[in-house]
Motif scaffolding. Structure first.
Motif, mmCIF file in Angstrom:
data_model
loop_
_atom_site.group_PDB
_atom_site.id
_atom_site.type_symbol
_atom_site.label_atom_id
_atom_site.label_comp_id
_atom_site.label_asym_id
_atom_site.label_seq_id
_atom_site.Cartn_x
_atom_site.Cartn_y
_atom_site.Cartn_z
ATOM 1 N N ASP A 1 -15.230 -3.475 -0.929
ATOM 2 C CA ASP A 1 -15.752 -3.210 0.294
ATOM 3 C C ASP A 1 -14.847 -2.638 1.389
ATOM 4 N N ASP A 2 -13.554 -2.452 0.800
ATOM 5 C CA ASP A 2 -12.678 -1.819 1.845
ATOM 6 C C ASP A 2 -12.664 -2.599 3.119
ATOM 7 N N GLU A 3 -12.600 -3.690 3.139
ATOM 8 C CA GLU A 3 -12.685 -4.721 4.337
ATOM 9 C C GLU A 3 -11.312 -5.272 4.322
ATOM 10 N N GLY A 4 -11.272 -5.951 5.499
ATOM 11 C CA GLY A 4 -9.913 -7.067 5.458
ATOM 12 C C GLY A 4 -8.703 -6.318 6.090
ATOM 13 N N GLY A 5 -7.718 -7.111 6.122
ATOM 14 C CA GLY A 5 -6.359 -6.654 6.487
ATOM 15 C C GLY A 5 -6.334 -6.621 8.092
ATOM 16 N N GLY A 6 -5.017 -5.938 8.429
ATOM 17 C CA GLY A 6 -4.659 -6.079 9.947
ATOM 18 C C GLY A 6 -3.871 -7.216 10.152
ATOM 19 N N ALA A 7 -3.838 -8.418 9.773
ATOM 20 C CA ALA A 7 -2.900 -9.618 10.131
ATOM 21 C C ALA A 7 -1.674 -9.219 9.200
ATOM 22 N N ALA A 8 -1.451 -8.714 8.263
ATOM 23 C CA ALA A 8 -0.373 -8.548 7.419
ATOM 24 C C ALA A 8 -0.187 -7.287 6.761
ATOM 25 N N PRO A 9 0.963 -7.074 6.282
ATOM 26 C CA PRO A 9 1.237 -5.731 5.616
ATOM 27 C C PRO A 9 0.115 -5.241 4.702
ATOM 28 N N ASP A 10 -0.210 -3.840 4.918
ATOM 29 C CA ASP A 10 -1.078 -3.256 4.265
ATOM 30 C C ASP A 10 -0.742 -2.884 2.819
ATOM 31 N N PHE A 11 -1.505 -3.350 1.806
ATOM 32 C CA PHE A 11 -0.988 -3.012 0.433
ATOM 33 C C PHE A 11 -1.779 -2.026 -0.256
ATOM 34 N N ASN A 12 -2.119 -0.915 0.492
ATOM 35 C CA ASN A 12 -2.411 0.214 -0.142
ATOM 36 C C ASN A 12 -1.314 0.974 -0.616
ATOM 37 N N GLY A 13 -1.066 1.250 -2.057
ATOM 38 C CA GLY A 13 0.130 1.942 -2.243
ATOM 39 C C GLY A 13 1.579 0.951 -2.391
ATOM 40 N N TYR A 14 1.237 -0.377 -2.460
ATOM 41 C CA TYR A 14 2.175 -1.332 -1.998
ATOM 42 C C TYR A 14 3.280 -0.968 -3.142
ATOM 43 N N GLY A 15 4.550 -0.974 -2.710
ATOM 44 C CA GLY A 15 5.625 -0.858 -3.532
ATOM 45 C C GLY A 15 6.087 0.669 -4.034
ATOM 46 N N SER A 16 5.192 1.445 -3.585
ATOM 47 C CA SER A 16 5.294 3.115 -4.107
ATOM 48 C C SER A 16 6.455 3.648 -3.430
ATOM 49 N N ALA A 17 7.088 4.713 -3.517
ATOM 50 C CA ALA A 17 7.979 5.272 -2.912
ATOM 51 C C ALA A 17 7.639 5.608 -1.460
ATOM 52 N N LYS A 18 6.305 6.048 -1.371
ATOM 53 C CA LYS A 18 5.906 6.342 0.013
ATOM 54 C C LYS A 18 5.668 5.222 0.767
#
Length: 665
Positions: A596-613
């Motif tokens: 549902d693409d919800e949540g987040g904001g209180a801790a690191p964003d994990f979209n693309g976590y660990g990628s070069a970017k």
């Protein structure tokens, strides 16, 4: 072959036969019968011919410039037919010549070859020895690799300490105050023109002096044996027992035998030494695993002061290098200038010992001084080598140097040498530069498999002693892999992760913060999350990183990870769907884990976590809202601290992204 008539016709007009006889000593009278002890000088001449021939062949390919020298030698070693053999023969024969001149001078002293009227023969031998050493010193840096570059730094540094002329002499042989392109062209000129011309002149003078002395001996003996000449030798005159023989074939044959024997040793050394010399180096550190077998490493890495390399001089000046470290700085000139001067004077004055002490004791003193000096010099050099090899970091440092050498050679073979020069092979390589950048910027707080990325431990001063420091942040080896994430989720307070963060300002909020509380509540035997749940959500996160070592998991595992991340359709340990209020999306955002693409904001964003970017952005600005925000304790590495080039190298190295052999997975 020319007909005899043609040879005669040419000889009548040129006298070439006498010329060849003079050159090849065909009518050269030798003293007494031919002896094995008189063959070292001839062997030196023949080895010099080997050097001239092999050196000329190398000159057809070698290019003396910073941008091309290393690459041209690498080309000789790997692409030119028998290039490795020609270069190896040239290199090792030069060192064998130093051994030969040491033996030759010893035999001259033992046979009293310095006595009247042969003093100048002896002195020219010493000068020839000096030129041979000079040829070796100026030849070693020509490949412009780390070994030659740093050893020449030491040797010119020693020359630079000489009082009065030191700085001028150093500037002359370096081509200025700094090492660079002019250094190579200056070295090349000295090596292929200046010193060879001096060597040929000295050899010519030396041979002329010997020839004169032998002819004199032969004439005296001939006169003594001629009954028509009123001349007799004294009973104790050494010429009484002289039996003159032509140099060819008697002495020449023995000289050829010795030369072939010495060249044979050179070839054996050339074939085995590259493998044997590094056999004792084995750190078992994957970070410094060489890309090539030691026998395939013909060159050290390209000269680059930015790369670690322990400077070592050549073996024949090692004793001066060691002595410099044994005396205070203000007394260094005694070692670098006075001592060599004294040693040289002792050798030069050998013919005069007998003037003071008589022939018997004068010669004994000369032998004792020469042999004793060689033993002392060898002992000091051996002590220095053993001390270096017994140092705690020797194996690690040497394994790094070998790894850099192998890496550069492999990259050059795969991609060629870039136009900007061979140093860029490693400077643009994540595998080579990543550990150094990590140690310089990250190793202050983080570790990599327990060390600073290069294999060294982070050290600190405690009670006046240098001790191993306690890291203050997580160990990042394997960051963003399934294994690393699973271990972190299981126990964030582990010393490998947040265990030491509490020592940082504001670190206690992380050590005992939400992530640790989450693990206490939901992980472990009493927690709702099973080991499979942890591994599933770890695999889900690792998929974002898309590292080259990521092993894809089944769709079922991904779905299970999504349920842990989002809390939707979460099944407890009994396999039934239950409410799970510890799902990740409460604090972290990640589209792949939160349908549902919800949540987040209180801790690191994990979209693309660990990628070069993701890593690049995090390192640049860890306190950004999408990462730690106001909870951040990590310094930001703006471009002024860490260039974009170095950041890319660091990130790619952390992710294991660098060029590999196709067979290396």
């Amino acid at each position: 072959m020319l007909p005899e008539k043609t040879k005669k016709w040419i000889d009548e007009r040129t006298g070439y036969k006498n010329f060849l006889h003079a050159i090849f000593l065909l009518n050269f009278p030798t003293k007494r019968r031919s002896r094995w002890q008189f063959i070292w000088g001839g062997a030196l001449v023949l080895m010099m011919l080997v050097e001239i021939v092999t050196g000329t062949l190398l000159m057809t390919v070698y290019s003396p410039s910073e941008a091309a020298a290393w690459g041209s030698v690498h080309y000789i070693e790997t692409q030119v037919n028998l290039g490795w053999f020609v270069r190896g023969l040239h290199h090792y024969t030069a060192h064998m010549m130093i051994v030969a001149i040491i033996v030759q001078i010893f035999l001259v002293i033992v046979s009293a070859g310095y006595r009247k009227p042969k003093e100048f023969i002896y002195w020219t031998s010493l000068l020839i020895g000096g030129v041979i050493v000079g040829l070796t010193i100026t030849g070693n840096p020509l490949p412009w690799d780390q070994k030659g570059y740093w050893s020449y730094q030491i040797e010119t540094g020693i020359a630079g300490t000489m009082p009065g002329i030191g700085s001028t002499l150093r500037s002359l042989v370096v081509g200025g105050s700094e090492f660079g392109n002019l250094t190579l062209t200056r070295l090349y000129t000295i090596h292929v023109i200046v010193l060879p011309v001096i060597a040929i002149l000295l050899f010519t003078i030396h041979m002329a002096l010997i020839r004169r002395e032998r002819l004199r001996t032969a004439k005296i003996k001939e006169a003594a044996d001629d009954p028509d000449v009123d001349f007799e030798l004294d009973e104790d005159d050494p010429l009484k027992d002289e039996i003159t023989q032509p140099y060819w074939p008697y002495q020449t044959t023995r000289t050829l035998v010795l030369t072939l024997f010495l060249i044979g040793i050179v070839i054996i050394q050339m074939m085995t030494y590259p493998t044997l010399k590094n056999q004792h180096v084995n750190t078992e550190l994957l970070e410094w695993e060489a890309d090539l077998h030691p026998s395939e490493i013909k060159l050290e890495a390209p000269a680059d002061s930015a790369l670690p390399f322990v400077a070592r001089p050549e073996w024949f000046v090692r004793f001066l290098f060691e002595l410099r470290h044994m005396v205070p700085k203000d007394l260094e000139v005694l070692v670098t200038a006075v001592l060599p001067g004294v040693l040289l004077a002792i050798l030069v004055l050998v013919p005069f010992y007998e003037k003071v002490l008589g022939e018997k004791w004068g010669q004994r003193l000369a032998i004792a001084v020469y042999v004793g000096g060689i033993l002392i010099i060898s002992g000091i050099s051996w002590y220095g080598i053993q001390t270096e090899r017994s140092a705690p970091d020797y194996a690690l440092n040497r394994s790094q140097e070998i790894a850099y050498a192998a890496r550069a050679s492999w990259l050059a073979s795969e991609n060629g040498v870039p136009p900007e020069g061979p140093a860029s092979l490693l400077r643009n390589d994540p595998k080579s530069m990543g550990p150094l950048i990590f140690a310089r910027h990250c190793g202050i707080c983080h570790t990599w498999n327990g060390h600073d990325g290069t294999g060294h431990f982070i050290m600190e001063m405690k009670d006046g002693k240098k001790v191993k420091a306690t890291p203050r942040a997580s160990d990042l080896a394997g960051f963003a892999t399934t294994k690393w994430i699973a271990e972190f989720l299981t126990n964030p307070r582990d010393p490998k992760f947040f265990g030491h963060v509490g020592s940082l300002k504001g670190g206690d909020a992380i050590l005992n913060g939400d992530m640790s509380d989450w693990a206490d509540s939901y992980v472990g035997p009493e927690g709702i999350l099973s080991k499979a749940d942890i591994e599933a959500v770890s695999a889900l996160l690792a998929r974002e990183a898309n590292r080259r070592d990521y092993e894809p998991v089944s769709e079922a595992v991904i779905k299970r990870g999504i349920s842990v991340f989002s809390g939707q359709n979460f099944k407890g340990k009994d396999g039934k769907v239950v409410d799970f209020d510890g799902y990740c999306a409460q604090c972290h955002a990640m589209k792949a884990g939160d349908p549902d693409d919800e949540g987040g904001g209180a801790a690191p964003d994990f979209n693309g976590y660990g990628s070069a970017k993701w890593l690049s952005e995090f390192i640049r600005s860890p306190g950004a809202e999408k990462f730690y925000g106001d909870k951040n304790v990590m310094p930001a590495f703006e471009e002024s601290k860490l260039s974009k080039h170095d950041l890319n190298l660091l990130v790619n190295w952390m992710r294991g992204e660098w060029q590999r052999p196709t067979t290396d997975k």
